[in-house]
Scaffold this active site. Structure first.
Site, PDB file in Angstrom:
ATOM      1  N   HIS A  50     -22.827  -6.057 -99.167  1.00  0.00           N
ATOM      2  CA  HIS A  50     -21.957  -5.732 -98.039  1.00  0.00           C
ATOM      3  C   HIS A  50     -21.649  -4.234 -98.108  1.00  0.00           C
ATOM      4  CE1 HIS A  50     -21.197  -9.856 -96.649  1.00  0.00           C
ATOM      5  NE2 HIS A  50     -21.268 -10.187 -97.925  1.00  0.00           N
ATOM      6  N   TYR A  66     -48.182   8.455-102.506  1.00  0.00           N
ATOM      7  CA  TYR A  66     -47.048   8.989-103.265  1.00  0.00           C
ATOM      8  C   TYR A  66     -46.820   8.195-104.554  1.00  0.00           C
ATOM      9  CZ  TYR A  66     -42.207  10.252-104.353  1.00  0.00           C
ATOM     10  OH  TYR A  66     -41.059  10.671-104.983  1.00  0.00           O
ATOM     11  N   HIS A  86     -22.640  -9.863 -90.336  1.00  0.00           N
ATOM     12  CA  HIS A  86     -22.609 -10.338 -91.721  1.00  0.00           C
ATOM     13  C   HIS A  86     -22.850  -9.185 -92.683  1.00  0.00           C
ATOM     14  CE1 HIS A  86     -24.251 -13.458 -94.850  1.00  0.00           C
ATOM     15  NE2 HIS A  86     -23.272 -12.704 -95.327  1.00  0.00           N
ATOM     16  N   HIS A 131     -28.771  -9.141-101.344  1.00  0.00           N
ATOM     17  CA  HIS A 131     -27.762  -9.155-100.275  1.00  0.00           C
ATOM     18  C   HIS A 131     -26.560  -8.355-100.750  1.00  0.00           C
ATOM     19  CE1 HIS A 131     -25.016 -10.247 -97.200  1.00  0.00           C
ATOM     20  NE2 HIS A 131     -24.314 -11.108 -97.941  1.00  0.00           N
ATOM     21  N   ASP A 164     -40.918   6.522 -94.536  1.00  0.00           N
ATOM     22  CA  ASP A 164     -41.546   6.279 -95.838  1.00  0.00           C
ATOM     23  C   ASP A 164     -41.261   4.869 -96.345  1.00  0.00           C
ATOM     24  OD1 ASP A 164     -42.437   8.903 -95.936  1.00  0.00           O
ATOM     25  OD2 ASP A 164     -40.854   9.588 -97.300  1.00  0.00           O
TER      26      ASP A 164
END
Length: 231
Positions: free
Chosen positions: A107, A224, A170, A105, A130
């Site tokens: 910001h 790849y 958020h 997580h 991709d």
């Protein structure tokens, strides 16, 4: 952990603690976080445990020993600090998405700007196809503190190829096969969020055709890179 915990489990926990601690430096290096915001967690393979950043501890001070160990209900199992305020969300993801080995997580500026707009990032670039297999979806707004954010993440990403979700109002969350894989997704997400924003300031953008997105995603995920799976 109890005194009866096996040496193998203890070693597995220490490996993930070291990995998760070092990966927080990648968030700083890639300018995805400020102050003490954001977190990385990693599932401990073969157990019902995960390791996550402690709450409110400066990135400059983080060590492997500072990382906290929780069970899949989000309860503290081992550590000298309180776990991240996002622990319940991470735990919910691990409980309901057993294929996930890492959650991140942040910001980060551009991805969070899309969260504020509550608008998906359209798949207008091959790199998006991709890495994410299509548009980056928006998840619902949810308050911090219980598993509401986790529920929104799972509801949005279950059945989706995207490894990133823009939680409305958020910030972004990413998932991966490992904590490192989830950090990579967070870095890639911020890059495409910035590029698409700039492109839209310049004029019209065009979403890639679904057939091309499918082809690009299959090539990147299955062809790849090296045979060890590194990309």
């Amino acid at each position: 952990m109890s005194a009866t915990t096996s040496a193998a489990v203890r070693r597995a926990v220490e490996v993930v603690r070291e990995d998760v601690a070092s990966l927080h430096a990648e968030l700083i290096r890639n300018e995805l976080v400020i102050w003490t915001a954001g977190n990385v967690s990693g599932r401990v393979p073969g157990t019902d445990l995960f390791v996550i950043k402690p709450s409110g501890v400066s990135y400059d001070e983080l060590t492997a020993e500072d990382m906290v160990v929780c069970d899949l209900d989000g309860h503290l199992v081992e550590g000298v600090h309180q776990p991240s305020s996002d622990t319940a969300a991470h735990a919910y993801v691990y409980r309901h998405m057993p294929e996930v080995g890492g959650v991140v997580h942040t910001h980060s500026t551009y991805a969070t700007a899309w969260c504020a707009r509550r608008e998906p990032i359209p798949c207008v670039l091959t790199m998006m196809a991709d890495e994410f297999g299509g548009d980056i979806p928006v998840g619902p707004f949810a308050l911090i503190g219980d598993d509401s954010i986790g529920r929104g993440i799972v509801e949005t990403l279950r059945g989706s190829r995207s490894r990133a979700v823009l939680m409305g109002g958020h910030g972004p969350f990413t998932i991966g096969r490992s904590a490192r894989d989830a950090v990579k997704a967070a870095v890639m997400l911020e890059d495409v969020a910035r590029t698409v924003h700039v492109a839209q300031q310049l004029g019209q953008t065009w979403r890639l055709d679904d057939t091309d997105i499918d082809s690009l995603y299959d090539r990147y995920q299955n062809v790849y890179g090296q045979q060890d799976g590194s990309r």
